[in-house]
Structures are given as C-alpha cells and as structure tokens.
Design an enzyme around this catalytic site. Structure first.
Site, PDB file in Angstrom:
ATOM      1  CE1 TYR A 167     -49.976 -62.964 -23.252  1.00 40.43           C
ATOM      2  CE2 TYR A 167     -51.115 -60.869 -23.045  1.00 40.43           C
ATOM      3  CZ  TYR A 167     -50.883 -62.150 -22.595  1.00 40.43           C
ATOM      4  OH  TYR A 167     -51.562 -62.622 -21.508  1.00 40.43           O
TER       5      TYR A 167
ATOM      6  CE  LYS B 265     -52.543 -65.490 -23.940  1.00 37.60           C
ATOM      7  NZ  LYS B 265     -52.620 -66.896 -23.481  1.00 37.60           N
TER       8      LYS B 265
END
Length: 261
Positions: free
Chosen positions: A167, A171
């Site tokens: 994740y 990002k």
C-alpha cells in the site's frame, strides 16, 4: 511570456469525478462536493446499491457510473457518459479508489512473506487507475482551459510505522506521478496535488483496526484525536477550490499533526 488562464471554477460550477465514491472516504468526498453544489460522478466498482442510493439522494447533481479504474476503456466510457449526462466536461478528478485492503498491521504481509502480487494489486489500483482517469479527462480539461486533479495518499510514506509495504509503495509512486503530472500539465491550467491522511476513524478499510491503535494515534497527535473522513474530504475541497489556484505538485498531510512535514 505570461500564461493567462481562465478564472478558476467555483465548486458549485464544477463537474467532479470521484473514484471509489460509494463508500468509505470516497463517499465523504462525494458528499462534500455535492454539499457545495458540484455535479458529481459517483464511480463505483462493486458497490452498486450504495452508489445508486447516493445518486438518488441528489438526483440533479449526482450520476452513479460503474467502472473498474484499472480498465482504460471502462474509464473512457465513464467520462463520455458523464459528459453526455451533464453536458459539460469533467473539470475535477479525485483519485480515491482503493484496491481491497484492510488496515490491520497484524494481518499484513511482512517482508519475508510479501509477494509481488501484493505489490502489483496496489500499484494497479493507485497508479494505473490515476493514469487512466487523467488521460480520459485531459481533453475535456484542455477544452475548459483548466482542471483539478487530487490524488489520495497516505502519511505512511513519510512515517512508515506499520508494514503496509504494498500500500505504501503504491502511494509513494502515486506521489511521484502527482509531481510529474503537475509539471507536465501546468501549462494547460491543470493543477495536480495530493491529500495524504493517516488512519481515519472510521472507514471500511480501517474497520479492522484495533481500538488500541486508534487510541495510540490519538494520543500522539497535537489535536489528541484521530482524523475523520469528513475532515480529510474538506482538504480535498480546498485543492479543488479557487483558493488553491496557484498550488500544484504538493502533498498536504491531514492527520491532526501526527507527521510534521
């Protein structure tokens, strides 16, 4: 040479695409724009009932459209449908859609068990999705002479205290894309920024987070509380508003001051 641009659009004059808008943070972002009078394309992947319920609450302003942001043709069809429905190009894109993920550090893969499939799933949703929405809306924004792109990030890029490797890496890549797009599209009057939250209380993704983690985060912030999805949504409104017309390529951390940057 001076680059003169059309006057920025007030929120009530904007047509906004919010990806993953049927639930969680995306729902709060969509509701914030609707509250300010904007027309909103409520994009969803699987949450048809929730998306259609939101559109039914705002029949003059909201349009629910199914599309997987990882599917380039589906995104292009969404943009065409929105333009036909509202009679105007999309002026603002909020890239919020999140591939399936649970914010529970105990359940996430650590370095010795992390697979490339974990990484690819998050990169596809965050970076590929943002690329597709940007490319699909670019012609309309250029026609308008302006545009706003707001990407949703995370403060874990600056403060990686939990092993959300996949994740966080996705990002971080999205932050890099935010900055390169800002440089590339600035001459078209298009700004590209990121709003990065910490753990939010509460979204579908953070529902699995133990209360002890929320309490620890709250105690670590100057405000002594955990940021809400509605508060982060308000920061998204800022980047879309005329007041942010000279801001591009920036990453705003909205986490109650947990990370100073």
């Amino acid at each position: 040479m001076t680059n003169t641009q059309p006057s920025p659009l007030p929120l009530a004059a904007q047509t906004v695409l919010v990806t993953g808008a049927a639930r969680g943070l995306g729902l709060h972002i969509a509701q914030a724009f609707l509250r300010e009078g904007a027309r909103v394309v409520v994009n969803y992947h699987r949450s048809a009932q929730a998306a259609q319920a939101l559109a039914a609450q705002w029949p003059q302003q909201a349009l629910a459209v199914q599309a997987d942001v990882c599917d380039r043709e589906a995104v292009q069809a969404l943009v065409a449908q929105a333009r036909q429905h509202f009679g105007t190009p999309i002026s603002t894109v909020v890239n919020n859609a999140l591939p399936s993920f649970q914010f529970n550090g105990d359940a996430r893969a650590h370095a010795d068990h992390l697979t490339w499939n974990h990484m690819q799933q998050q990169l596809e949703g965050a970076v590929r999705g943002a690329l597709h929405t940007t490319q699909a809306t670019l012609a309309g924004m250029r026609q308008l002479g302006l545009g706003r792109i707001v990407n949703i990030g995370t403060n874990l890029v600056q403060n990686p205290v939990v092993p959300y490797h996949d994740y966080t890496a996705a990002k971080a890549a999205l932050l890099a894309l935010t900055r390169t797009l800002a440089q590339d599209l600035g001459a078209d009057g298009i700004t590209v920024n990121m709003v990065s939250g910490g753990l939010l209380r509460t979204t579908d993704a953070s529902a699995a987070t133990p209360d002890a983690v929320f309490n620890l985060i709250a105690a670590s912030t100057p405000l002594r509380r955990v940021t809400t999805p509605a508060e982060l949504a308000d920061a998204v409104l800022f980047f879309a508003s005329p007041w942010a017309r000279a801001i591009t390529g920036q990453n705003l951390l909205v986490d109650g001051g947990l990370v100073k940057h």
